[in-house]
Scaffold this active site. Structure first.
Site, PDB file in Angstrom:
ATOM      1  N   CYS A   1       4.294  -0.212 -12.059  1.00 35.38           N
ATOM      2  CA  CYS A   1       4.706   0.999 -12.777  1.00 35.38           C
ATOM      3  C   CYS A   1       5.904   0.657 -13.662  1.00 35.38           C
ATOM      4  CB  CYS A   1       5.022   2.140 -11.818  1.00 35.38           C
ATOM      5  SG  CYS A   1       6.212   1.719 -10.520  1.00 35.38           S
TER       6      CYS A   1
ATOM      7  N   GLY B   1       0.254   5.072  -0.059  1.00 39.29           N
ATOM      8  CA  GLY B   1      -1.161   5.131   0.264  1.00 39.29           C
ATOM      9  C   GLY B   1      -2.066   5.828  -0.725  1.00 39.29           C
TER      10      GLY B   1
ATOM     11  N   LYS C   1      -3.278   4.832  -3.642  1.00 34.48           N
ATOM     12  CA  LYS C   1      -4.331   3.940  -4.132  1.00 34.48           C
ATOM     13  C   LYS C   1      -5.203   3.445  -2.988  1.00 34.48           C
ATOM     14  CE  LYS C   1      -1.478   2.507  -8.038  1.00 34.48           C
ATOM     15  NZ  LYS C   1      -0.268   3.257  -7.618  1.00 34.48           N
TER      16      LYS C   1
ATOM     17  N   SER D   1       0.773  -1.250   0.000  1.00 32.82           N
ATOM     18  CA  SER D   1       0.000   0.000   0.000  1.00 32.82           C
ATOM     19  C   SER D   1       0.803   1.298   0.000  1.00 32.82           C
ATOM     20  CB  SER D   1      -0.938   0.022   1.208  1.00 32.82           C
ATOM     21  OG  SER D   1      -0.188   0.051   2.404  1.00 32.82           O
TER      22      SER D   1
END
Length: 455
Positions: A396, A277, A279, A274
């Site tokens: 990514c 944070g 998303k 996560s």
């Protein structure tokens, strides 16, 4: 090039707060010590009183020098005739060359003058380093830019676009020479200033505020809730501080859009990787009822998730837990989650424009090593997903190894999963996979795959 990396006789890094002194101090940390550019630069700014204009200049010099490092080092060929015994000299030469070649509004004499001052400031007592720097820069100005011969296409593109030759070869093999040239050219253009407007506020009103405050906003071509800004500085605005928007690339914000949230049911969502944070917050904004468990292997990074959740007014829907995502299948109950996001650790090859040092720190072996980690995470999180639940995998990166090959191998291992087509606000995937390339729209490169667990 043989350089002494550290000398006890050298002066401590300058306490001067000029833009170029901060640029040099930062580049020494990044190029010589391996520090992260964004962290080093931000720390330098915290301890300075630089104006916004000077911060922008320092940022451009630092990131530009790192981005074009390979190209700039090539320009030193034949100009260095003595051993560089002080570790500030190479970073100073590179940042000076960057200014001479790329910052047209800065006269060469001004660059030379500043280089001399910095050499005296950062050098040892009675050092002759400033004479070495001055002589090399003057020789370059007389000679001009050099490039390899174009008949060696890989070396030519590698130097011209400042990308390691292995990566140029990799792109050519997988994408062809024309697409490779397009991608390499695009990653050397400035990164966009992008924000995602919170779904909990009136987007039209926030957009108008951005106009009124001089950011010259434009709606994204990829997403309904993203906006590109003419310039930076949004992190200091009230809009940011009050959680009406967050800094997030438009391609990155597409990942959460791939889920089909059900506003009529309680949703239990796992964000397996996560931090920081962005998303996680976006998921929470989409929950009418339910919660998000935010995992990260590093406890320290989870503080960033909590801070972002609080700022964006969704802290009541997010719980953080320090955990290696590869162990999620043993920690959580079978069928515990309706949705799971795996925004996996990856090479970051889609972020070459935004994080230029990535091009020099990654290797082909990294792509294979990371694939093993990515598959291990997917294997583990497949356990606590309920039947008919959705699993979204993203990176990514734009490599085949971390994306399409991961999907193929995961499906071979888990016959209960299938790819599920998905629609976004302005895009769709009929195959269940979507790859955003960095030369498409000037955005980050991203990959998204959506799986559904059979009922």
């Amino acid at each position: 090039m043989d350089r002494v990396t550290s000398l006890p006789q050298e002066k401590k890094l300058s306490t001067s707060k000029s833009a170029r002194a901060i640029s040099l101090a930062t580049l020494i940390k990044v190029l010589e010590d391996g520090s992260y550019s964004n962290i080093s630069l931000n720390n330098s700014f915290k301890n300075s009183n630089l104006s916004v204009a000077d911060q922008n200049l320092a940022t451009r010099i630092v990131y530009g020098t790192i981005q074009y490092r390979l190209f700039l080092e090539y320009q030193l060929k034949g100009l260095i005739r003595t051993k560089l015994t002080e570790r500030y000299i190479n970073p100073l030469l590179l940042m000076s060359l960057y200014q001479i070649i790329f910052l047209n509004k800065v006269p060469n004499r001004a660059v030379l003058d500043e280089a001399n001052k910095l050499a005296k400031q950062f050098g040892r007592h009675h050092s002759s380093g400033y004479r070495i720097v001055n002589g090399i820069l003057r020789s370059f100005i007389r000679r001009g830019v050099i490039l390899p011969k174009e008949n060696n296409k890989l070396e030519y593109l590698s130097v011209k676009e400042s990308v390691p030759e292995w990566l140029v070869k990799y792109f050519v093999k997988n994408l062809g020479i024309e697409r490779t040239q397009s991608i390499l050219t695009s990653i050397n253009k400035p990164a966009k200033n992008c924000v995602r407007i919170s779904s909990l506020v009136n987007a039209t009103e926030v957009f108008q505020r951005l106009k009124d405050e001089g950011y010259q906003p434009k709606w994204s071509n990829l997403s309904d809730h993203d906006v590109t800004l003419k310039h930076g500085g949004i992190g200091q605005s009230d809009l940011f501080k009050k959680g009406q928007l967050t800094i997030q690339d438009e391609a990155a914000s597409l990942v959460v859009e791939a889920f089909d949230f059900d506003k009529t049911q309680v949703e239990h969502v796992l964000d397996a990787c996560s931090a920081p944070g962005g998303k996680t917050v976006q998921i929470a904004e989409n929950l009418a009822d339910g919660d998000v468990i935010a995992l990260d292997i590093h406890e320290k990074k989870l503080r960033l998730v909590a801070e972002n959740a609080k700022r964006m007014h969704v802290a009541d829907k997010i719980k953080t837990q320090a955990c290696d995502a590869r162990k999620a299948g043993k920690i959580f109950n079978k069928g515990e989650f309706t949705k799971i996001l795996v925004d996996a650790p990856c090479s970051g090859l889609g972020l070459l424009r935004r994080k230029p040092e990535i091009r020099y720190t990654k290797s082909l072996q990294d792509l294979h090593s990371l694939q093993k980690i990515q598959l291990a995470i997917l294997d583990s999180v497949s356990v606590p997903l309920q039947k008919n639940g959705e699993l979204v995998y993203s990176t990514c990166s734009i490599s085949m190894e971390e994306n399409e090959e991961v999907v193929k191998k995961f499906l071979q291992r888990h016959s209960q999963f299938v790819l599920k087509p998905f629609k976004l606000s302005k895009l769709e995937s009929k195959t269940g996979m979507l790859k955003i390339m960095p030369d498409q729209n000037g955005n980050d490169g991203f990959f998204i795959a959506k799986f559904k667990m059979r009922g």
